[in-house]
Design a protein around this motif. Structure first.
Motif, short mmCIF file in Angstrom:
data_model
loop_
_atom_site.label_atom_id
_atom_site.label_comp_id
_atom_site.label_asym_id
_atom_site.label_seq_id
_atom_site.Cartn_x
_atom_site.Cartn_y
_atom_site.Cartn_z
N ARG A 1 39.43 47.41 42.45
CA ARG A 1 38.78 46.62 41.40
C ARG A 1 37.67 47.42 40.72
O ARG A 1 37.54 47.38 39.50
CB ARG A 1 38.20 45.34 42.03
CG ARG A 1 37.65 44.36 41.02
CD ARG A 1 37.02 43.14 41.70
NE ARG A 1 37.91 42.54 42.67
CZ ARG A 1 37.63 41.44 43.36
NH1 ARG A 1 36.47 40.82 43.18
NH2 ARG A 1 38.49 40.95 44.24
N GLU A 2 36.90 48.16 41.50
CA GLU A 2 35.77 48.91 40.96
C GLU A 2 36.25 49.98 39.97
O GLU A 2 35.63 50.18 38.91
CB GLU A 2 34.98 49.57 42.09
CG GLU A 2 34.25 48.59 43.00
CD GLU A 2 35.20 47.82 43.93
OE1 GLU A 2 36.34 48.32 44.17
OE2 GLU A 2 34.81 46.75 44.40
N ARG A 3 37.34 50.69 40.30
CA ARG A 3 37.85 51.73 39.41
C ARG A 3 38.34 51.12 38.09
O ARG A 3 38.12 51.68 37.02
CB ARG A 3 38.98 52.49 40.11
CG ARG A 3 39.70 53.51 39.24
CD ARG A 3 38.85 54.70 38.91
NE ARG A 3 39.59 55.66 38.08
CZ ARG A 3 39.09 56.80 37.64
NH1 ARG A 3 37.85 57.14 37.95
NH2 ARG A 3 39.81 57.62 36.89
N ILE A 4 38.98 49.98 38.16
CA ILE A 4 39.48 49.34 36.94
C ILE A 4 38.31 48.89 36.06
O ILE A 4 38.32 49.11 34.84
CB ILE A 4 40.39 48.15 37.29
CG1 ILE A 4 41.64 48.65 38.03
CG2 ILE A 4 40.81 47.40 36.01
CD1 ILE A 4 42.45 47.54 38.65
N ILE A 5 37.30 48.28 36.66
CA ILE A 5 36.13 47.84 35.89
C ILE A 5 35.47 49.03 35.22
O ILE A 5 35.12 48.98 34.04
CB ILE A 5 35.12 47.11 36.81
CG1 ILE A 5 35.72 45.80 37.32
CG2 ILE A 5 33.81 46.84 36.05
CD1 ILE A 5 34.89 45.15 38.41
N ARG A 6 35.29 50.12 35.97
CA ARG A 6 34.64 51.31 35.40
C ARG A 6 35.45 51.88 34.24
O ARG A 6 34.90 52.29 33.23
CB ARG A 6 34.45 52.37 36.48
CG ARG A 6 33.88 53.69 35.97
CD ARG A 6 33.42 54.59 37.09
NE ARG A 6 33.13 55.94 36.64
CZ ARG A 6 32.06 56.30 35.96
NH1 ARG A 6 31.16 55.38 35.63
NH2 ARG A 6 31.87 57.54 35.59
N THR A 7 36.78 51.90 34.38
CA THR A 7 37.63 52.41 33.30
C THR A 7 37.50 51.55 32.05
O THR A 7 37.42 52.07 30.93
CB THR A 7 39.11 52.46 33.77
OG1 THR A 7 39.21 53.27 34.94
CG2 THR A 7 39.99 53.05 32.68
N THR B 1 44.05 42.29 42.24
CA THR B 1 43.13 43.38 41.94
C THR B 1 42.80 43.49 40.46
O THR B 1 41.63 43.55 40.08
CB THR B 1 43.70 44.74 42.43
OG1 THR B 1 44.05 44.64 43.82
CG2 THR B 1 42.68 45.85 42.24
N ILE B 2 43.82 43.49 39.61
CA ILE B 2 43.58 43.73 38.17
C ILE B 2 42.92 42.52 37.51
O ILE B 2 41.93 42.67 36.77
CB ILE B 2 44.91 44.09 37.46
CG1 ILE B 2 45.51 45.35 38.07
CG2 ILE B 2 44.67 44.27 35.96
CD1 ILE B 2 46.88 45.72 37.54
N ARG B 3 43.42 41.33 37.76
CA ARG B 3 42.84 40.14 37.12
C ARG B 3 41.36 39.94 37.47
O ARG B 3 40.54 39.69 36.57
CB ARG B 3 43.65 38.89 37.45
CG ARG B 3 43.21 37.66 36.64
CD ARG B 3 44.08 36.45 36.93
NE ARG B 3 45.47 36.66 36.61
CZ ARG B 3 45.99 36.59 35.39
NH1 ARG B 3 45.18 36.32 34.36
NH2 ARG B 3 47.28 36.80 35.18
#
Length: 332
Positions: free
Chosen positions: A169-175, A215-217
């Motif tokens: 989740r953290e990597r997606i938010i940062r991206t 994770t993504i949502r």
């Protein structure tokens, strides 16, 4: 803060490839040249020879040259793989990166290097993005591709597909946040962002995998809570079509090929590679060294020109952002 021209460094790339040629051809437009202070980091003698070959004598008078002297008189054979050229190409990147980090330049643009040539020089090397991030002390860089029709930022790039599915989740938010910031530097005050799912049809509510829902949502919901206009997870097979038709400004892809394949189909010649998650602006052509046509005055420099224009655009946006912050501080 008074208005000033951005200062931009261009790395020559692999000396045996088309890098020297497209660096020079990319600056043929006087209108583009006039908008910034340009520096080419590369081999002076090789660039001078390329100028004569391509009939671009006026170009070298327009730019500053920084020659690290790493070829040491080595004779470069166009189109031939060599460890000397691989080592030189990496050194040009290192010098330009240091120029950006020290504030001598506001952005850098990289011509293509050859990973095999770099490996022959004895260095482990996975790509420009990772190497520049290492020099900058950045642990989680990511890649954005952009053209006039659409932009895409990648949650993962040069890793195996198996590793790419190990989402956090953290990597997606940062991206999402990095893509949002980059789009603002490009002039999109409130970019519209679509976040792709990982699985077919974005998982079809768990039928084809749980990553999209679990994770993504939640990452998208957190990004929205931080004020970012984003939707998803969206079905990857239709998201890019919607983007090209104007529904989105930016697409977040979960892995390399999910983003690269459609972007290269949309506009291969004008798509620019941009590194995010590092403290400097770096853009690049999105093609290779083209050894088969090197040294023949056949290279098409349109992609390099697009990379130069994008670096200029982002540097201006960052300079304006810094100026606005300074003025706001003074008013306080």
């Amino acid at each position: 803060m008074s208005e000033r021209k951005p200062r931009i460094a261009i790395t020559m790339g692999d000396p045996a490839g088309i890098g020297p040629e497209i660096c020079l051809k990319g600056l043929r437009d006087p209108a583009l040249y006039a908008q910034a202070e340009w520096t080419i980091v590369g081999d002076r003698a090789l660039l001078a020879a390329e100028v004569k070959r391509c009939g671009l004598e006026a170009i070298l008078h327009r730019v500053e040259l920084v020659d690290p002297g790493v070829l040491h008189g080595h004779t470069v054979q166009p189109g031939k793989l060599s460890s000397e050229c691989g080592a030189a190409a990496v050194e040009y990147v290192r010098v330009a990166t240091e120029m950006c980090l020290s504030g001598k330049t506001d952005a850098m643009v990289t011509a293509p290097l050859n990973k095999e040539a770099v490996t022959l020089s004895g260095r482990q090397f996975s790509g420009h993005t990772e190497y520049i991030a290492e020099l900058c002390g950045a642990e989680e860089p990511c890649m954005l591709l952009s053209n006039e029709k659409l932009s895409v930022v990648h949650v993962s790039t040069h890793v195996s597909l198996r590793r790419a599915t190990e989402l956090t989740r953290e990597r997606i938010i940062r991206t999402i946040e990095l893509g949002h910031e980059a789009m603002r530097w490009m002039g999109r005050e409130q970019p519209r962002i679509a976040v792709c799912g990982l699985n077919p049809h974005a998982g079809e509510h768990g039928l084809f995998g749980r990553e999209d829902e679990e994770t993504i949502r939640p990452a998208i919901e957190e990004a929205r809570a931080r004020g970012i206009l984003c939707v998803g997870p969206t079905a990857p097979d239709t998201t890019f079509l919607d983007g090209v038709r104007g529904k989105y400004d930016l697409v977040v892809a979960m892995y390399h090929d999910q983003g690269h394949i459609p972007m290269k189909l949309i506009d291969f010649e004008q798509t620019v590679n941009i590194s995010l998650g590092i403290p400097i602006i770096r853009t690049s052509v999105d093609h290779g060294t083209a050894f088969d046509i090197a040294g023949q005055n056949k290279a098409d420099a349109r992609n390099m020109e697009s990379a130069l224009r994008m670096a200029l655009r982002m540097a201006r946006g960052r300079i304006a952002e810094a100026r606005a912050a300074t003025q706001a501080e003074v008013r306080r």
